[in-house]
Design a protein around this motif. Structure first.
Motif, PDB file in Angstrom:
ATOM      1  N   TYR A  32       1.644  13.135  76.052  1.00 42.67           N
ATOM      2  CA  TYR A  32       1.142  14.327  75.401  1.00 42.67           C
ATOM      3  C   TYR A  32      -0.225  14.647  75.990  1.00 42.67           C
ATOM      4  O   TYR A  32      -0.879  13.775  76.566  1.00 42.67           O
ATOM      5  CB  TYR A  32       0.963  14.109  73.895  1.00 42.67           C
ATOM      6  N   GLN A  66      -3.957  17.008  74.993  1.00 40.19           N
ATOM      7  CA  GLN A  66      -4.663  17.763  73.985  1.00 40.19           C
ATOM      8  C   GLN A  66      -5.822  18.487  74.639  1.00 40.19           C
ATOM      9  O   GLN A  66      -6.762  17.861  75.139  1.00 40.19           O
ATOM     10  CB  GLN A  66      -5.163  16.867  72.857  1.00 40.19           C
ATOM     11  N   SER A 115      -9.844  21.357  70.907  1.00 40.97           N
ATOM     12  CA  SER A 115      -9.684  22.104  69.655  1.00 40.97           C
ATOM     13  C   SER A 115      -8.262  22.595  69.396  1.00 40.97           C
ATOM     14  O   SER A 115      -8.057  23.488  68.579  1.00 40.97           O
ATOM     15  CB  SER A 115     -10.640  23.298  69.597  1.00 40.97           C
ATOM     16  N   GLN A 116      -7.302  22.030  70.108  1.00 44.30           N
ATOM     17  CA  GLN A 116      -5.909  22.377  69.832  1.00 44.30           C
ATOM     18  C   GLN A 116      -5.133  21.126  69.439  1.00 44.30           C
ATOM     19  O   GLN A 116      -5.597  20.004  69.645  1.00 44.30           O
ATOM     20  CB  GLN A 116      -5.259  23.000  71.073  1.00 44.30           C
ATOM     21  N   GLY A 117      -3.922  21.298  68.892  1.00 45.30           N
ATOM     22  CA  GLY A 117      -3.064  20.170  68.598  1.00 45.30           C
ATOM     23  C   GLY A 117      -2.468  19.592  69.868  1.00 45.30           C
ATOM     24  O   GLY A 117      -2.355  20.283  70.877  1.00 45.30           O
ATOM     25  N   PRO A 118      -2.080  18.316  69.855  1.00 46.02           N
ATOM     26  CA  PRO A 118      -1.451  17.716  71.034  1.00 46.02           C
ATOM     27  C   PRO A 118      -0.176  18.461  71.441  1.00 46.02           C
ATOM     28  O   PRO A 118       0.557  18.958  70.585  1.00 46.02           O
ATOM     29  CB  PRO A 118      -1.137  16.289  70.585  1.00 46.02           C
ATOM     30  N   TYR A 153       3.384  18.281  73.775  1.00 48.95           N
ATOM     31  CA  TYR A 153       4.337  17.426  74.481  1.00 48.95           C
ATOM     32  C   TYR A 153       4.386  17.801  75.960  1.00 48.95           C
ATOM     33  O   TYR A 153       4.398  18.985  76.331  1.00 48.95           O
ATOM     34  CB  TYR A 153       5.714  17.578  73.851  1.00 48.95           C
ATOM     35  N   TYR A 155      -2.445  11.547  76.585  1.00 49.82           N
ATOM     36  CA  TYR A 155      -2.061  10.357  75.823  1.00 49.82           C
ATOM     37  C   TYR A 155      -0.697   9.845  76.290  1.00 49.82           C
ATOM     38  O   TYR A 155       0.257  10.614  76.396  1.00 49.82           O
ATOM     39  CB  TYR A 155      -1.961  10.689  74.332  1.00 49.82           C
ATOM     40  N   LEU A 158      -4.417  17.340  61.582  1.00 52.90           N
ATOM     41  CA  LEU A 158      -3.276  17.794  62.383  1.00 52.90           C
ATOM     42  C   LEU A 158      -1.974  17.400  61.717  1.00 52.90           C
ATOM     43  O   LEU A 158      -1.795  16.256  61.311  1.00 52.90           O
ATOM     44  CB  LEU A 158      -3.333  17.169  63.780  1.00 52.90           C
ATOM     45  N   GLY A 207       0.977  21.074  64.918  1.00 53.81           N
ATOM     46  CA  GLY A 207       0.328  22.323  64.565  1.00 53.81           C
ATOM     47  C   GLY A 207      -0.991  22.463  65.308  1.00 53.81           C
ATOM     48  O   GLY A 207      -1.406  21.563  66.044  1.00 53.81           O
TER      49      GLY A 207
END
Lengths: 111, 113
Positions: free
Chosen positions: A36, A38, A41-44, A46, A87, B90, B105
């Protein structure tokens, strides 16, 4: 769940291939390797996953060693937008399970 | 486009308030998760749920509770917000059997003052 080890940071020049290593020496036969990333300031997000064969998709390639104890994520032509924390995670094939995130590798793509 | 939606991007609450963070997924996923992310500590699992009305504690459940009354919705509750709960929260969801992966999200940045 097997743990993973990644270098804390890496740099790569824009346009070059970025190769991110991950060690998962305690991986068991029913565990996948997932990657993953990131962006700040965003979500991880895929990227890719694999069990024992090498995999490629539109984002990246994943090379898993024959003994499955390590893997390398390859971004073939890195751009500035690939700057992120990456990650490497090991996940069992079946059943409900939580993701265990390590510290990841902070990849910086330089112009 | 399938997704996980968190109700607020930014939230400011006062110490002692009861805070609800909502998460909705439209992928019919069985599993849902709540993480918090803090500088230098990475992502840490608070709670997760593998079915409606089911919940499991993660690594740092203290000070939090959760609710999953419907499959698509997973709520994180801070019973009495404290300043040490200021963080990025999250939500994620997944099917029971990978390898379809987990979808996250965009996160809720909560500040408790």
């Amino acid at each position: 769940d097997a743990k993973t080890t990644q270098p804390p940071s890496m740099d790569c020049a824009e346009g070059r291939a970025a190769n991110l290593p991950c060690n998962h020496s305690t991986i068991s036969g029913n565990e996948y390797v997932y990657w993953y990333r990131q962006i700040h300031s965003q979500g991880p997000q895929y990227i890719i996953h694999g069990l024992k064969n090498n995999e490629t998709n539109e984002m990246a390639s994943l090379i898993i060693t024959e003994d499955r104890k390590s893997s390398t994520l390859i971004l073939p032509h890195a751009t500035l937008r690939d700057t992120a924390v990456y990650y490497c995670i090991v996940i069992r094939i079946q059943g409900a399970q939580k993701l265990v995130f390590g510290q990841g590798t902070r990849l910086t793509i330089n112009p | 486009d399938v997704k996980v939606t968190q109700s607020s991007r930014y939230l400011v609450k006062r110490t002692g308030e009861k805070v609800f963070l909502e998460c909705v997924q439209d992928m019919d996923h069985e599993n849902m998760f709540w993480y918090r992310q803090d500088p230098g500590l990475g992502l840490r699992l608070i709670y997760f749920s593998y079915d409606v009305k089911m919940k499991e504690k993660g690594d740092i459940p203290e000070g939090y509770s959760v609710s999953r009354e419907k499959k698509e919705r997973f709520s994180l509750i801070l019973e009495s917000a404290s300043t040490n709960q200021t963080s990025m929260y999250l939500c994620a969801s997944s099917v029971s059997s990978p390898p379809n992966g987990y979808t996250f999200g965009s996160g809720t940045r909560l500040t408790v003052v």
